[in-house]
Write a protein that holds these residues in place. Sequence first.
Motif, PDB file in Angstrom:
ATOM      1  N   TRP A  82       0.830  -1.203   0.000  1.00 29.39           N
ATOM      2  CA  TRP A  82       0.000   0.000   0.000  1.00 29.39           C
ATOM      3  C   TRP A  82       0.867   1.257   0.000  1.00 29.39           C
ATOM      4  N   GLY A  83       0.214   2.403  -0.067  1.00 31.00           N
ATOM      5  CA  GLY A  83       0.916   3.671  -0.047  1.00 31.00           C
ATOM      6  C   GLY A  83       0.180   4.730  -0.833  1.00 31.00           C
ATOM      7  N   PRO A  84       0.703   5.956  -0.877  1.00 31.97           N
ATOM      8  CA  PRO A  84       0.074   7.041  -1.629  1.00 31.97           C
ATOM      9  C   PRO A  84       0.349   6.904  -3.119  1.00 31.97           C
ATOM     10  N   TYR A  85      -0.114   7.897  -3.894  1.00 33.10           N
ATOM     11  CA  TYR A  85       0.063   7.838  -5.345  1.00 33.10           C
ATOM     12  C   TYR A  85       1.506   8.047  -5.763  1.00 33.10           C
ATOM     13  N   SER A  86       2.335   8.605  -4.892  1.00 31.24           N
ATOM     14  CA  SER A  86       3.734   8.839  -5.232  1.00 31.24           C
ATOM     15  C   SER A  86       4.616   8.176  -4.182  1.00 31.24           C
ATOM     16  N   PRO A  87       5.868   7.820  -4.543  1.00 38.52           N
ATOM     17  CA  PRO A  87       6.741   7.130  -3.602  1.00 38.52           C
ATOM     18  C   PRO A  87       7.110   8.029  -2.417  1.00 38.52           C
ATOM     19  N   PRO A  88       7.510   7.413  -1.288  1.00 40.01           N
ATOM     20  CA  PRO A  88       7.745   5.985  -1.101  1.00 40.01           C
ATOM     21  C   PRO A  88       6.469   5.187  -0.870  1.00 40.01           C
ATOM     22  N   GLY A  89       6.566   3.886  -1.186  1.00 42.44           N
ATOM     23  CA  GLY A  89       5.456   2.980  -0.955  1.00 42.44           C
ATOM     24  C   GLY A  89       5.792   1.995   0.151  1.00 42.44           C
ATOM     25  N   VAL A  90       4.790   1.257   0.578  1.00 41.17           N
ATOM     26  CA  VAL A  90       4.944   0.319   1.686  1.00 41.17           C
ATOM     27  C   VAL A  90       4.818  -1.107   1.163  1.00 41.17           C
ATOM     28  N   TYR A  91       5.750  -1.950   1.568  1.00 41.59           N
ATOM     29  CA  TYR A  91       5.817  -3.341   1.136  1.00 41.59           C
ATOM     30  C   TYR A  91       5.813  -4.247   2.366  1.00 41.59           C
ATOM     31  N   THR A  92       5.174  -5.392   2.260  1.00 38.41           N
ATOM     32  CA  THR A  92       5.224  -6.388   3.327  1.00 38.41           C
ATOM     33  C   THR A  92       6.649  -6.921   3.425  1.00 38.41           C
ATOM     34  N   ARG A  93       7.201  -6.941   4.639  1.00 39.42           N
ATOM     35  CA  ARG A  93       8.582  -7.401   4.850  1.00 39.42           C
ATOM     36  C   ARG A  93       8.602  -8.927   4.942  1.00 39.42           C
ATOM     37  N   LEU A  94       9.028  -9.586   3.877  1.00 39.92           N
ATOM     38  CA  LEU A  94       8.933 -11.040   3.799  1.00 39.92           C
ATOM     39  C   LEU A  94       9.752 -11.765   4.858  1.00 39.92           C
ATOM     40  N   SER A  95      10.912 -11.237   5.221  1.00 35.77           N
ATOM     41  CA  SER A  95      11.771 -11.954   6.164  1.00 35.77           C
ATOM     42  C   SER A  95      11.101 -12.149   7.518  1.00 35.77           C
ATOM     43  N   THR A  96      10.145 -11.295   7.856  1.00 38.45           N
ATOM     44  CA  THR A  96       9.399 -11.436   9.112  1.00 38.45           C
ATOM     45  C   THR A  96       8.484 -12.650   9.083  1.00 38.45           C
ATOM     46  N   PHE A  97       8.020 -13.025   7.877  1.00 44.34           N
ATOM     47  CA  PHE A  97       6.964 -14.034   7.752  1.00 44.34           C
ATOM     48  C   PHE A  97       7.468 -15.409   7.303  1.00 44.34           C
ATOM     49  N   ILE A  98       8.779 -15.602   7.240  1.00 44.14           N
ATOM     50  CA  ILE A  98       9.307 -16.897   6.789  1.00 44.14           C
ATOM     51  C   ILE A  98       8.814 -18.055   7.660  1.00 44.14           C
ATOM     52  N   PRO A  99       8.822 -17.951   8.990  1.00 44.60           N
ATOM     53  CA  PRO A  99       8.277 -19.067   9.792  1.00 44.60           C
ATOM     54  C   PRO A  99       6.813 -19.357   9.480  1.00 44.60           C
ATOM     55  N   TRP A 100       6.002 -18.293   9.282  1.00 41.58           N
ATOM     56  CA  TRP A 100       4.594 -18.495   8.953  1.00 41.58           C
ATOM     57  C   TRP A 100       4.440 -19.170   7.590  1.00 41.58           C
ATOM     58  N   ILE A 101       5.234 -18.759   6.609  1.00 48.21           N
ATOM     59  CA  ILE A 101       5.167 -19.351   5.267  1.00 48.21           C
ATOM     60  C   ILE A 101       5.518 -20.834   5.332  1.00 48.21           C
ATOM     61  N   ARG A 102       6.608 -21.170   5.993  1.00 46.26           N
ATOM     62  CA  ARG A 102       7.043 -22.568   6.069  1.00 46.26           C
ATOM     63  C   ARG A 102       6.022 -23.421   6.816  1.00 46.26           C
ATOM     64  N   ARG A 103       5.512 -22.889   7.912  1.00 44.07           N
ATOM     65  CA  ARG A 103       4.545 -23.628   8.709  1.00 44.07           C
ATOM     66  C   ARG A 103       3.258 -23.898   7.915  1.00 44.07           C
ATOM     67  N   THR A 104       2.805 -22.884   7.178  1.00 43.71           N
ATOM     68  CA  THR A 104       1.580 -23.012   6.408  1.00 43.71           C
ATOM     69  C   THR A 104       1.754 -23.986   5.250  1.00 43.71           C
ATOM     70  N   MET A 105       2.888 -23.928   4.580  1.00 43.03           N
ATOM     71  CA  MET A 105       3.133 -24.843   3.461  1.00 43.03           C
ATOM     72  C   MET A 105       3.225 -26.285   3.935  1.00 43.03           C
ATOM     73  N   ARG A 106       3.857 -26.506   5.093  1.00 44.62           N
ATOM     74  CA  ARG A 106       3.946 -27.876   5.621  1.00 44.62           C
ATOM     75  C   ARG A 106       2.554 -28.419   5.964  1.00 44.62           C
ATOM     76  N   ARG A 107       1.723 -27.558   6.503  1.00 43.35           N
ATOM     77  CA  ARG A 107       0.376 -27.986   6.884  1.00 43.35           C
ATOM     78  C   ARG A 107      -0.469 -28.352   5.656  1.00 43.35           C
ATOM     79  N   LEU A 108      -0.248 -27.673   4.545  1.00 41.58           N
ATOM     80  CA  LEU A 108      -1.087 -27.882   3.361  1.00 41.58           C
ATOM     81  C   LEU A 108      -0.547 -28.952   2.424  1.00 41.58           C
ATOM     82  N   GLN A 109       0.720 -29.304   2.560  1.00 45.44           N
ATOM     83  CA  GLN A 109       1.293 -30.281   1.640  1.00 45.44           C
ATOM     84  C   GLN A 109       0.623 -31.644   1.839  1.00 45.44           C
ATOM     85  N   PRO A 110       0.284 -32.348   0.756  1.00 48.95           N
ATOM     86  CA  PRO A 110      -0.317 -33.693   0.886  1.00 48.95           C
ATOM     87  C   PRO A 110       0.693 -34.677   1.473  1.00 48.95           C
TER      88      PRO A 110
END
Length: 273
Positions: free
Chosen positions: A245-273
């Motif tokens: 998100w952000g305004p029409y001109s920079p700077p913009g806001v991005y989700t910081r992926l490194s914060t969510f690596i444990p959540w991503i790994r945990r979620t993928m393990r739960r969904l994998q067949p």
Amino acid sequence: MGPAKSIKPPGRSRYAIPALMSNIQVQILLLLPMAFLLPHRAWAGEIIGGREAQPHSRPYMAYLDIQRGNKNHSCGGFLVAENFVLTAAHCNGDKITVSLGAHNIKQRVAEKLQKITVSEKISHENYNKATNNNDIMLLQLAESAKLNGWVDTIALPRTRKRVNPGTICSIAGWGRTVARNQFTKATTLQEVDVEVLEDDECMYRHYNAFTMMCVGNPEKGKDSAKGDSGGPLVCGKTAQGIVSWGPYSPPGVYTRLSTFIPWIRRTMRRLQP
């Protein structure tokens, strides 16, 4: 998780109000900073100040066709495993179809194109629609993508590993190429280089330095905006952020992926067949 920052009072001389200004002028100046408190990027997409990408040079890019009620929207996303795509949580909908291997999205039937429906949509459990905090969603594909020269995954960062301010990264998407009041989207993938900034450069209400990144030098005018939402911020060969998100001109806001690596790994393990 750290609390969201409160917006700092403007300290630049351009906000000073001369004594002789009219009441109307004063009111306009007071209202202008409020425009920057609003998350304008939801449900659209544009690369500002960029160029057309070399076809299939970003094989991880995903085009999301999103149906919500009787309306259709689009977002970006990126392939992180054969059957998983990451995007922004605000790109959710009733039905999502992912296109991989695309360059010109008007070519719906192409040799390199893989269109796959989404079987599971998992937004972060603490996603806040009002503040766009934790704006991340994992999509499980109904079938695994076929990895080749035109479709491939992108690496994710290490947990809590931050990108240094001043780093030049890139973003890409299929949205508009002119900011505001222009509704014609690009049909071919566009890209642009952007600079990672210090967190205090994003003096926006609800900005959270733990879960968000501040990106885009305002002096250069290169940016993503409405609706490249969900696409990756790529630094080197690694996805470090998600257009949020952000305004029409920079700077913009991005989700910081490194914060969510444990959540991503945990979620993928739960969904994998």
